[in-house]
Design an enzyme around this catalytic site. Structure first.
Site, short mmCIF file in Angstrom:
data_model
loop_
_atom_site.label_atom_id
_atom_site.label_comp_id
_atom_site.label_asym_id
_atom_site.label_seq_id
_atom_site.Cartn_x
_atom_site.Cartn_y
_atom_site.Cartn_z
CB ALA A 133 -0.93 -0.01 1.20
CG HIS A 209 4.38 -6.58 7.21
ND1 HIS A 209 5.10 -6.74 6.03
CD2 HIS A 209 3.89 -5.32 7.17
CE1 HIS A 209 5.04 -5.63 5.33
NE2 HIS A 209 4.33 -4.75 6.01
NE ARG A 220 16.65 -25.90 -9.18
CZ ARG A 220 15.55 -26.35 -9.80
NH1 ARG A 220 14.55 -25.51 -10.04
NH2 ARG A 220 15.45 -27.61 -10.17
CG ASP A 241 -5.04 -9.41 9.95
OD1 ASP A 241 -4.49 -10.45 9.50
OD2 ASP A 241 -5.24 -8.41 9.25
N GLY A 242 -6.12 -12.80 10.85
CA GLY A 242 -7.03 -13.65 10.10
C GLY A 242 -7.12 -13.30 8.64
CG ASP A 267 0.51 -3.17 8.55
OD1 ASP A 267 0.89 -1.98 8.66
OD2 ASP A 267 0.55 -3.79 7.47
N GLY A 303 -2.67 -2.85 4.78
CA GLY A 303 -2.66 -2.82 6.23
C GLY A 303 -3.86 -3.57 6.77
#
Length: 381
Positions: A133, A209, A220, A241-242, A267, A303
């Protein structure tokens, strides 16, 4: 003020029952069993743990840290404090040199006023391939002169910066920030395994994150994820956060690193705690649909709209441990680990520490928040 609770987590121990004595905004003593005197408040069938430490958040409650406005900062902080965050680092997204300098100066004043606990520069020294973002047109290579200006404007309030190691000048910038006492994170990167190893050798100690906005693992070319996981000195951020990570990824990382190396983060952005709609993340428009934030007009996640209690509940539900073991481990991931990663004086309930704690009911919902010995959210209120 002496508090008792059926369960209290301190120093990575589960005290049942437990008590904590607070004086002058600090922890005076803590223990298990009967308290040394009559409690001022019996909290009952709850779990008390250290206040949450969120080292990666862009805003909340309609307020954005990039707005360079104390009103925005206050709105974001108020929202997150009600959800258990007692220590908060304000993250800034990629911006032009002049805008970034202005934002840093404004947030530095908010740090000095005690609203927030430091600044995180998530950009502008990132990969346009893994921009997430952030505005690719504003991304740039690290410039020593710009870094010096930012450090001067911040006056010691920048706690962390995120850098993509493959950008020209990145390794020198990492050393420049580390020499200035700033923690460096690797993130938003297309770096190879070797480039990431070079960044760690230069002083990087955090993974921004992990997995998100990073070159994926290949058989590789292990890339940054493997380099960051296998390095014992690196703390890895996870957005539980799922939305950002599958539960299996969370469990895999827990099996792969020591318990003290995972930091849970939100985030979060301005839309946290707000209705669906159109918001801003710095200069980038964001659409929130069913609580999930996307870069305007795309399917790129922008986010989160999570609070720390939400990421804690998700982690507790999906870590694969029994309730007591999960409570002790996740409490560490949400408080002590992020505080230690950034050198923050927070994250544990030990004598001499700040009186920062969160009270959770049987359903793990926040029912009380104490910060510096003052109730931000009083149980039963």
């Amino acid at each position: 003020m002496l508090l008792t609770a059926d369960t209290l987590i301190a120093s990575a121990e589960l005290l049942r029952p437990g008590w904590i004595d607070l004086s002058g905004g600090k922890v005076a003593a803590v223990g298990a069993g009967l308290p040394p005197r009559t409690a001022d408040r019996e909290l009952g069938a709850v779990t008390v743990m250290p206040g949450f430490v969120d080292t990666h958040s862009h805003g909340g409650g309609g307020g954005s840290f990039s707005a360079a406005s104390t009103a925005d900062t206050s709105a974001a902080v108020a929202l997150h404090r009600r959800h258990g965050t007692t220590t908060m680092i304000a993250s800034l997204v990629t911006a032009s040199p002049d805008d970034l300098l202005h934002e840093v100066g404004a947030l530095a004043a908010d740090v000095r006023a005690g609203l927030i606990d430091g600044i995180h520069l998530e950009g502008p020294w990132l990969s346009t391939v893994r921009c997430g973002a952030h505005q690719p047109a504003l991304m740039r290579d690290p410039d020593p002169a710009e870094i010096d200006r930012l450090l001067a404007a911040a006056a010691g309030t920048i706690r962390m910066v995120t850098i993509a190691p493959e950008r020209p000048g990145a390794l020198a910038a990492i050393r420049q920030f580390v020499d200035a006492g700033v923690v460096v994170a690797v993130g938003h990167t297309e770096a190879t395994y070797e480039q990431t190893r070079a960044a760690i050798a230069a002083g990087a100690t955090v993974a921004t994150h992990l997995f998100n906005a990073m070159r994926p693992i290949d058989r590789r070319e292990p890339g940054p994820v493997i380099a960051l996981i296998e390095e014992p000195s690196v703390t890895v951020e996870l957005i539980t956060d799922g939305v950002h990570l599958d539960p299996a990824i969370y469990r895999h990382v827990m099996r792969s690193v020591r318990p003290d190396r995972i930091s849970l983060i939100t985030d979060a952005m301005a839309a946290t705690g707000m209705p669906d709609g159109r918001y801003q993340l710095g200069p980038v428009p964001v659409d929130v649909t069913d609580g999930v934030a996307f870069v305007g007009g795309t399917d790129t996640v922008a986010g989160s709209t999570a609070t720390m209690d939400q990421v804690v509940r998700f982690a507790l539900a999906h870590c694969g441990l029994d309730r007591d073991d999960a409570l002790m481990l996740v409490a560490r991931q949400a408080s002590l680990n992020p505080a230690r990663a950034l050198g923050l004086p927070a994250g544990d309930l030990i004598p001499g520490a700040a009186a920062d704690l969160v009270v959770l009911d049987q359903d793990l919902s926040v029912t009380g928040v104490l910060r510096r010995g003052v109730w931000e959210l009083e149980p039963g209120a």
